[in-house]
Design an enzyme around this catalytic site. Structure first.
Site, short mmCIF file in Angstrom:
data_model
loop_
_atom_site.label_atom_id
_atom_site.label_comp_id
_atom_site.label_asym_id
_atom_site.label_seq_id
_atom_site.Cartn_x
_atom_site.Cartn_y
_atom_site.Cartn_z
N CYS A 95 9.05 51.55 66.18
CA CYS A 95 8.23 52.74 66.43
C CYS A 95 7.94 52.93 67.92
CB CYS A 95 6.93 52.68 65.65
SG CYS A 95 7.23 52.86 63.89
N HIS A 96 7.37 51.90 68.54
CA HIS A 96 6.99 52.06 69.94
C HIS A 96 7.43 50.87 70.79
CE1 HIS A 96 4.18 54.41 67.43
NE2 HIS A 96 4.55 55.34 68.26
N GLY A 97 8.40 50.11 70.27
CA GLY A 97 9.06 49.10 71.09
C GLY A 97 8.26 47.85 71.41
N TYR B 73 1.87 63.29 71.49
CA TYR B 73 2.50 62.02 71.14
C TYR B 73 3.10 61.37 72.39
CZ TYR B 73 5.08 58.78 68.10
OH TYR B 73 5.56 57.68 67.47
#
Lengths: 169, 422
Positions: free
Chosen positions: A133-135, B294
């Site tokens: 998702c966000h590493g 986001y």
């Protein structure tokens, strides 16, 4: 208008507001608390898992309280790698010895501590897990090494019922 | 305005209006004096009302067939698509309607930014608008969870986990939001309830938004105060009704294009896979209309600060009327602001693009620069510009420059004095 009279009335107002506030609070609380986990959700507190078929270097994922739990049978290299890491290199310092009581078995919630995604096995820069998702990169002990996650993957309460069974929760 | 003098023609009308002055209200809305130079960017208020009504009607009909249960939600949506008469049409209108709603609201917001519609005396209209925008985002997010696909489930997980960034009470709040230890059936049923409630809250706020608008009246492309009614205004009906109606038709063509020719282009294929708490999709991306925020969230390396930055990016808009120190409303007469305005538009578009890309390497760097510029625009550029900028002369009325070509205050005043002498 005498000052004394005003004070009596002020007291009555304040007392009324205070009792009113308690009443409103008492009425609102059930409306808020009904959203917390109910008795049936809490009842699913523990799960027993048969681990006899897990080979070294493999991970099984089981569902506990709606969340995936990783149970990994670690290889000797993975254990050595996890134990050799210096505490000062860690974002959230925890000894591997404390995370995996039985070094061969690593049991932890498969939930990234950033925003709750499920990290992928055998991926990332530290031979452990990688969250797509966000590493966030986790090492072979499930400790955060790189990326936005603030903490290591959580180790739930668990115990070995016998050599082949783990009870989570 | 001559509202108070209105007397219905018929006897029954007068009898009714004396008891409930609905006819006076109708008369006010019909005669409402509107600046005669409103351009097509001003038609999006009407378009947004249409969007809200469309979402409410299609939502009500969908709710007759949808089942809010973790085991049945996904199947019931497929049932709507395959079995229910015209179910596919109603659902595609509702799903694409959300995107059209946001498309219109972004144009509406950027219209306000360009023409300074948020400035005194219209701050309350603007703040109510921001609250509506926040509620729209909440409604859209919760609506996206209802089909219980993979994106629904993991979007819900990621967004609710934002609250876990709050120190001490964060985890408790997330458990409370979920009604369990993960996103599950209790989460779905409460999201359905709130998704049903919010449009009606928005409807109420829209009434306040329009009420607050009708106190000072519309801003206009020239951005000056005008006398109402006067030669600078036209009655709302039929002039604005026809113009809004024409713009709405054009908008509906775009809407219909998406519904009939590419109903899934704005969605994600992953959401046609039923929710699975064991597997996270490779790329979690929110719907297009949330992408800029986001990108801001991801461009901050710290979890708590990232959440704070994202929320601030929205809430900073609420104090915009006080951050912009310029007395001149319309960007037409603000040569520097006009340039910064277009840089901001580009900046938000860049943020949106970066939000859709993986947060690494050059993408991350660009997203960070764009995030910094976003805040710089509101916190530094706008406050300073009010003092530094040399604005162009503003006309005295809307009519003057149109008729006589006397675009500025000085010539208009001169003209007035000549008129007096005559």
């Amino acid at each position: 208008m005498s000052e004394k009279k005003t004070n009596r009335r002020d007291f009555l107002f304040t007392a009324t507001y205070a009792v009113g506030a308690v009443g409103v609070g008492a009425a609102v609380w059930p409306m808020i608390d009904q959203m917390n986990p109910d008795a049936s959700v809490k009842a699913l507190a523990s799960t027993e898992v048969d681990i006899s078929s897990v080979k070294p270097g493999n991970t099984i994922t089981v569902l506990w309280r709606g969340k995936p739990v990783f149970i990994r049978r670690r290889t000797q290299e993975e254990i050595t790698e996890a134990r050799l890491v210096k505490m000062e290199d860690l974002i959230h310092p925890e000894k591997d010895e404390d995370r995996a009581k039985n070094p061969e078995w690593l049991v932890m919630l498969g939930v990234c501590t950033h925003l709750g995604c499920v990290p992928l096995n055998d991926k990332g820069d530290y031979d452990g897990w990688f969250c797509p998702c966000h590493g966030s990169h986790y090492d072979t002990s499930g400790r955060i090494r790189k990326g936005p996650a603030p903490w290591n993957m959580e180790v739930p309460k668990y115990e070995f019922v016998n050599a082949n069974t783990i009870k989570i929760g | 305005m001559s509202d108070n003098e209105y007397i219905p023609k018929s006897k029954v009308g007068k009898w009714f209006n004396d008891r409930l002055p609905l006819l006076t209200l109708a008369n006010h809305l019909t005669d409402y004096p509107t600046p005669k130079n409103l351009n097509y960017w001003w038609t999006f208020g009407g378009i947004l009302t249409f969007c809200l009504i469309t979402q409410i009607i299609t939502g009500l009909t969908l709710a007759m067939h949808y089942i809010a249960h973790a085991d049945m939600a996904f199947e019931s949506v497929e049932h709507i698509m395959r079995d229910v008469n015209y179910g596919w049409l109603i659902r595609y209108i509702h799903a694409n309607g959300a995107s059209m709603f946001f498309l219109a609201v972004y144009i509406h917001i950027f219209r306000s930014l360009f023409y300074g519609s948020y400035k005194s005396p219209r701050e309350i209209i603007w703040i109510i608008g921001i609250i509506i925008y926040l509620l729209m985002m909440a409604a859209a997010f919760m609506g996206y969870v209802l089909p219980w696909g993979q994106m629904s489930f993991w979007g819900a997980t990621v967004i609710t986990n934002l609250f876990s960034a709050i120190p001490l009470v964060g985890e408790g709040i997330v458990t409370w939001l979920w009604g369990g230890y993960s996103v599950d059936n209790p989460t779905l049923t409460r999201f359905f309830t709130l998704h049903y409630l919010i449009p009606f809250l928005i409807l109420g706020l829209v009434v306040l938004h329009i009420w607050a608008l009708h106190v000072p009246g519309n801003n206009n492309p020239v951005g000056i105060d005008i006398k109402k009614p006067s030669k600078d205004t036209v009655p709302f009906h039929p002039y604005i009704v026809i113009k809004d109606g024409f713009a709405l038709l054009m908008f509906m063509i775009v809407f219909a294009f998406f519904v009939f020719y590419s109903p899934n282009i704005l969605g994600h294929a992953d959401n046609y896979i039923e929710a699975n708490p064991m597997v996270t999709p490779a790329h979690i991306v929110p719907e297009w209309y949330l992408l800029p925020f986001y990108a801001i969230l991801r461009s901050v390396p710290d979890k708590l600060l990232g959440v704070i930055a994202m929320l601030s990016a929205i809430l900073i808009l609420a104090v915009l009327p006080w951050l912009d120190t310029s007395k001149i409303r319309s960007a037409v007469f603000r040569p520097l602001y006009k340039q910064f305005y277009w840089i901001l538009v580009a900046d938000v578009l860049i943020l949106g693009y970066m939000g859709a890309m993986p947060a690494e390497g050059l993408y991350l760097l660009i997203a960070r620069v764009a995030t910094a510029y976003y805040f710089l625009h509101f916190l530094v550029v706008l406050p300073l510009l009010g003092f530094k900028e040399k604005t162009l002369p503003v006309p005295l009325s809307i009519t003057e420059p149109v008729l006589g070509g006397m675009a500025n205050l000085a010539t208009a005043k001169q003209n007035e004095s000549i008129d007096k002498i005559k």
